[in-house]
Design an enzyme around this catalytic site. Structure first.
Site, PDB file in Angstrom:
ATOM      1  N   GLY A   2      84.856  54.007  -7.057  1.00 53.96           N
ATOM      2  CA  GLY A   2      86.060  54.502  -7.707  1.00 53.96           C
ATOM      3  C   GLY A   2      86.910  53.323  -8.120  1.00 53.96           C
ATOM      4  O   GLY A   2      86.919  52.290  -7.443  1.00 53.96           O
ATOM      5  N   TRP A  52      81.033  65.590 -10.687  1.00 54.84           N
ATOM      6  CA  TRP A  52      81.346  66.817  -9.957  1.00 54.84           C
ATOM      7  C   TRP A  52      82.582  66.504  -9.112  1.00 54.84           C
ATOM      8  O   TRP A  52      82.483  66.022  -7.981  1.00 54.84           O
ATOM      9  CB  TRP A  52      80.196  67.237  -9.050  1.00 54.84           C
ATOM     10  CG  TRP A  52      78.934  67.587  -9.767  1.00 54.84           C
ATOM     11  CD1 TRP A  52      78.514  68.836 -10.150  1.00 54.84           C
ATOM     12  CD2 TRP A  52      77.890  66.688 -10.194  1.00 54.84           C
ATOM     13  NE1 TRP A  52      77.291  68.762 -10.775  1.00 54.84           N
ATOM     14  CE2 TRP A  52      76.888  67.457 -10.823  1.00 54.84           C
ATOM     15  CE3 TRP A  52      77.711  65.299 -10.117  1.00 54.84           C
ATOM     16  CZ2 TRP A  52      75.730  66.894 -11.357  1.00 54.84           C
ATOM     17  CZ3 TRP A  52      76.564  64.734 -10.650  1.00 54.84           C
ATOM     18  CH2 TRP A  52      75.590  65.531 -11.267  1.00 54.84           C
ATOM     19  N   ARG A  53      83.768  66.732  -9.667  1.00 50.59           N
ATOM     20  CA  ARG A  53      84.986  66.335  -8.959  1.00 50.59           C
ATOM     21  C   ARG A  53      86.099  67.379  -9.073  1.00 50.59           C
ATOM     22  O   ARG A  53      87.182  67.182  -8.518  1.00 50.59           O
ATOM     23  CB  ARG A  53      85.493  64.995  -9.495  1.00 50.59           C
ATOM     24  CG  ARG A  53      86.120  65.100 -10.868  1.00 50.59           C
ATOM     25  CD  ARG A  53      86.312  63.815 -11.621  1.00 50.59           C
ATOM     26  NE  ARG A  53      86.809  62.669 -10.895  1.00 50.59           N
ATOM     27  CZ  ARG A  53      86.898  61.454 -11.456  1.00 50.59           C
ATOM     28  NH1 ARG A  53      86.522  61.283 -12.714  1.00 50.59           N
ATOM     29  NH2 ARG A  53      87.349  60.433 -10.764  1.00 50.59           N
ATOM     30  N   GLY A 108      89.163  41.031 -22.117  1.00 50.74           N
ATOM     31  CA  GLY A 108      87.753  40.711 -21.896  1.00 50.74           C
ATOM     32  C   GLY A 108      87.525  39.218 -21.772  1.00 50.74           C
ATOM     33  O   GLY A 108      88.247  38.510 -21.057  1.00 50.74           O
ATOM     34  N   GLY A 121      90.331  36.536 -21.992  1.00 48.86           N
ATOM     35  CA  GLY A 121      91.300  36.327 -20.921  1.00 48.86           C
ATOM     36  C   GLY A 121      92.327  37.433 -20.872  1.00 48.86           C
ATOM     37  O   GLY A 121      91.994  38.609 -21.001  1.00 48.86           O
ATOM     38  N   GLY A 163      87.724  45.168 -14.908  1.00 49.11           N
ATOM     39  CA  GLY A 163      89.167  45.375 -14.902  1.00 49.11           C
ATOM     40  C   GLY A 163      89.722  45.618 -13.514  1.00 49.11           C
ATOM     41  O   GLY A 163      90.811  45.136 -13.169  1.00 49.11           O
ATOM     42  N   ASP A 164      88.978  46.354 -12.690  1.00 46.20           N
ATOM     43  CA  ASP A 164      89.432  46.636 -11.324  1.00 46.20           C
ATOM     44  C   ASP A 164      89.546  45.349 -10.516  1.00 46.20           C
ATOM     45  O   ASP A 164      90.493  45.171  -9.742  1.00 46.20           O
ATOM     46  CB  ASP A 164      88.451  47.579 -10.618  1.00 46.20           C
ATOM     47  CG  ASP A 164      88.185  48.856 -11.396  1.00 46.20           C
ATOM     48  OD1 ASP A 164      89.056  49.268 -12.179  1.00 46.20           O
ATOM     49  OD2 ASP A 164      87.090  49.430 -11.224  1.00 46.20           O
TER      50      ASP A 164
END
Length: 321
Positions: free
Chosen positions: A36, A109-110, A238, A241, A268-269
């Site tokens: 996640g 499936w959430r 990206g 920078g 990104g996380d």
């Protein structure tokens, strides 16, 4: 660079959802993991600043999958004392289908996951009250998108109360169209989220997708977010920078050259984690972007969202010098 010993340890909480991941061909051998966007950030943040112990705020079931997920998070140094249990619900699940050409497609499936019940949980108000003593709360647009509309209002109101108590709010839009009724619906809700945020760590492609634009200059994106009240804006670009903007100052943090990009999942996380790690150590915005770029560059050279611990250890050591 700043040392962790020079600054009072920050208290950071991350709100979101972690799901069970199945990877492989349908009705064949599949690998089981969990993942996640916000959980990825929590893991890398914990690794970057040993002892920080970021809190993860979510809801899980009282099943074996949920218990094993929590145990793994604790093993990564994440504080799970604000993970709420919903006895009759399970974690969400998604499957990654990989075709013979290596292309990936995702199936989710959430809709009935425990995380969707977070704001309705009897202990949620107590969690919000406890968060008033924190320095920063981070969440993404996905954290908001998965909630029923009435709970979106409740979460935004909770964030407003935290902000009034002096807690900084950091957000990444992580815009995923399939989670929203429409693009206009997403714009409305994410706009409300930006209005209660102090720090926005956004991806240029996501912002363009949200607004139906193409190749918007980072400065225009930053100006839009500033107009909503966001004080500190970082636009991730990206390999180029990141561009940052704060009050009347702005700058560019160059990306790290990567010759062998293996998997951009969690780029990104992990940037957000590197940024927040440096922020927690009292560094200036340009330095925070530098460490975000450095960590993301390392992550994309490995398969999967969470790379082996030893592959991030040297960045942790560099940050503490």
């Amino acid at each position: 660079m700043a040392s962790t010993l020079r600054f009072k340890q920050k208290k950071i909480a991350i709100i979101g959802e972690c799901m069970i991941e199945l990877s492989g061909m349908p009705f064949s051998t599949q690998e089981q993991r969990f993942g996640g966007d916000t959980l990825n950030t929590a893991v890398y943040l914990s690794r970057m600043v040993p002892g920080l112990a970021p809190y993860y705020v979510t809801a899980l079931g009282d099943d074996t999958y949920s218990r094993q997920m929590m145990s793994a998070w604790q093993g990564e140094g994440i504080d799970t004392s604000m993970v709420l249990k919903v006895a009759d619900k399970l974690p969400g699940m998604y499957a990654i289908e990989i075709d013979p050409q290596g292309e990936r497609s995702f199936h989710y499936w959430r809709n009935d996951s425990a995380a969707r019940q977070l704001c309705q949980h009897g202990d949620f108000a107590g969690v919000v009250e406890s968060l008033k003593d924190f320095d920063l709360v981070y969440l993404s647009g996905i954290s908001l998108a998965i909630l029923p509309d009435k709970d979106k209002h409740l979460l935004l109101r909770s964030l407003e109360l935290l902000k009034q108590s002096g807690v900084q709010i950091a957000v990444d839009s992580n815009y995923r169209p399939r989670l929203w009724q429409s693009g206009s619906d997403a714009c409305e809700w994410l706009g409300k989220l930006y209005q209660v945020s102090d720090i926005a760590l956004v991806t240029a492609e996501d912002e363009d997708l949200l607004l139906g634009m193409t190749n918007s200059p980072a400065g225009i994106i930053a100006k839009r977010l500033h107009s909503m009240g966001v004080k500190q804006v970082v636009v991730k670009l990206g390999s180029e920078g990141a561009m940052w903007s704060q009050y009347s100052l702005n700058g560019m943090a160059a990306g790290n050259k990567v010759d062998n990009v293996v998997d951009t999942t969690a780029a990104g996380d992990s940037f957000n984690a590197g940024f927040l790690a440096a922020w927690s150590m009292g560094m200036e915005t340009d330095e925070c972007c530098h460490w975000g770029n450095k960590l993301a560059a390392q992550v994309i050279q490995h398969k999967g969202a969470i790379i082996p611990l030893e592959q991030t250890r040297y960045i942790t050591e560099l940050m503490s010098i």
